[in-house]
Design a protein around this motif. Structure first.
Motif, mmCIF file in Angstrom:
data_model
loop_
_atom_site.group_PDB
_atom_site.id
_atom_site.type_symbol
_atom_site.label_atom_id
_atom_site.label_comp_id
_atom_site.label_asym_id
_atom_site.label_seq_id
_atom_site.Cartn_x
_atom_site.Cartn_y
_atom_site.Cartn_z
ATOM 1 N N ALA A 37 -15.131 1.106 -21.672
ATOM 2 C CA ALA A 37 -14.780 2.666 -20.979
ATOM 3 C C ALA A 37 -13.810 2.678 -20.239
ATOM 4 O O ALA A 37 -13.145 3.916 -20.220
ATOM 5 N N THR A 38 -13.310 1.744 -19.605
ATOM 6 C CA THR A 38 -12.301 1.824 -18.638
ATOM 7 C C THR A 38 -10.976 2.138 -19.266
ATOM 8 O O THR A 38 -9.900 2.737 -19.266
ATOM 9 N N LEU A 39 -10.926 1.417 -20.476
ATOM 10 C CA LEU A 39 -9.687 1.509 -21.413
ATOM 11 C C LEU A 39 -9.699 2.731 -21.964
ATOM 12 O O LEU A 39 -8.454 3.575 -22.316
ATOM 13 N N ALA A 40 -10.920 3.226 -22.444
ATOM 14 C CA ALA A 40 -10.870 4.742 -22.990
ATOM 15 C C ALA A 40 -10.510 5.610 -21.851
ATOM 16 O O ALA A 40 -10.001 6.763 -22.429
ATOM 17 N N ARG A 100 -13.061 10.932 -16.141
ATOM 18 C CA ARG A 100 -14.431 10.207 -16.607
ATOM 19 C C ARG A 100 -14.745 8.998 -16.460
ATOM 20 O O ARG A 100 -16.115 8.463 -16.717
ATOM 21 N N LEU A 101 -13.848 8.156 -15.856
ATOM 22 C CA LEU A 101 -14.407 6.708 -15.588
ATOM 23 C C LEU A 101 -15.365 6.813 -14.388
ATOM 24 O O LEU A 101 -16.075 5.694 -14.381
ATOM 25 N N VAL A 102 -15.492 7.993 -13.566
ATOM 26 C CA VAL A 102 -16.373 8.080 -12.572
ATOM 27 C C VAL A 102 -17.798 7.900 -13.025
ATOM 28 O O VAL A 102 -18.563 7.141 -12.592
ATOM 29 N N ALA A 103 -18.069 8.596 -14.059
ATOM 30 C CA ALA A 103 -19.611 8.607 -14.537
ATOM 31 C C ALA A 103 -19.801 7.139 -15.045
ATOM 32 O O ALA A 103 -20.860 6.595 -15.068
ATOM 33 N N SER A 104 -18.862 6.521 -15.798
ATOM 34 C CA SER A 104 -18.997 5.292 -16.347
ATOM 35 C C SER A 104 -19.347 4.312 -15.168
ATOM 36 O O SER A 104 -20.366 3.478 -15.362
ATOM 37 N N LEU A 105 -18.567 4.321 -14.026
ATOM 38 C CA LEU A 105 -18.730 3.301 -12.837
ATOM 39 C C LEU A 105 -20.401 3.535 -12.368
ATOM 40 O O LEU A 105 -20.858 2.535 -12.207
ATOM 41 N N ALA A 106 -20.684 4.916 -12.342
ATOM 42 C CA ALA A 106 -22.145 5.300 -11.771
ATOM 43 C C ALA A 106 -22.906 4.767 -12.413
ATOM 44 O O ALA A 106 -23.960 4.269 -11.989
ATOM 45 N N VAL A 107 -23.270 4.808 -13.794
ATOM 46 C CA VAL A 107 -24.204 4.295 -14.606
ATOM 47 C C VAL A 107 -24.286 2.784 -14.625
ATOM 48 O O VAL A 107 -25.332 2.200 -15.127
#
Length: 267
Positions: free
Chosen positions: A152-155, A177-184
């Protein structure tokens, strides 16, 4: 929308018979948070052998885990790691390295990369199998969420090197958009801190390092870099989390009701 994206992620990241529709794919590539969300499902399935930790010999449990990695995820990501290994040993410009990645011949770089990571994963699994079952499951789950968080970070931060999976996933996404990935990924990180936290955060750290390396050596991030990030993070995260647990123990946290958290210290 999110559930459709997760189905699409599972269709790509695993061998589960879901998420193979065009709608699921389109939702997935536009939702980086689907990577770590799918990691919970994939990690949960792969962690099942560790429920027998203490009942079966540790080598048997570790071998069952390695088998589950292949059964659940297939070999797509390992292929990316092999291609990246071949590219890493090429003396040339980014275009020549990308040509080596497309070559179907398996080179010494691929053998070394795959062999090293597989050995590291096996040794990590052996160490995890010596822990209590619930702790072992928590670490394996956190490591898999961390591996998917790396993708997700690479994306979100990557720059595509050429047309393909990498450019498709990176297009339209960005650092916000990385914020949402970190949150989940937070629930996986706080189950047994600090061990599970280090497992999850390993993903973004490896992704940043790989992204910078790929920019210099490959001209950007391609699909193989995504696969390599997944495989590298899984092995490194397991070692880091076991080391952290061995040195410091941890706090086992379980949500209680709507707002509370019940926690107790384990060592």
């Amino acid at each position: 929308m999110v559930l459709t994206a997760v189905r699409g992620a599972l269709g790509f990241l695993s061998r589960l018979p879901v998420g193979h529709s065009e709608r699921a794919w389109e939702a997935f590539v536009g939702t980086p948070a689907a990577f770590p969300l799918a990691g919970y499902v994939v990690g949960g399935l792969m962690a099942l052998p560790f429920l027998t930790a203490g009942l079966l010999p540790a080598p048997v449990v570790a071998a069952a885990y390695l088998g589950s990695v292949v059964l659940v995820t297939g070999v797509n990501h390992a292929d990316g790691l092999a291609d990246l290994g071949d590219a890493a040993v090429v003396h040339g410009d980014p275009a020549e390295r990308r040509d080596a990645m497309r070559d179907t011949t398996v080179g010494v770089g691929a053998v070394l990369a795959l062999g090293t990571v597989l050995l590291a994963l096996a040794l990590a699994a052996l160490a995890v199998a010596g822990l209590r079952p619930l702790i072992a499951v928590a670490l394996v789950l956190a490591a898999e969420v961390g591996a998917k968080l790396a993708m997700a970070t690479l994306a979100c931060i990557g720059r595509p090197s050429h047309d393909g999976f990498g450019s498709t996933v990176i297009a339209g996404n960005g650092p916000r958009r990385l914020v949402a990935s970190l949150a989940v990924a937070v629930p996986a990180a706080v189950v047994a801190v600090p061990a599970t936290a280090i497992a999850v955060i390993t993903g973004p750290l490896i992704a940043v390092g790989l992204s910078r390396w790929a920019d210099r050596q490959l001209g950007g991030v391609g699909g193989d870099v995504f696969g390599a990030a997944n495989e590298l993070t899984r092995a490194v995260a397991l070692h880091a989390s076991v080391a952290m647990w061995s040195l410091f123990g941890g706090v086992w946290s379980v949500p209680v009701g709507r707002w509370g958290v019940l926690a107790w210290t384990l060592s």
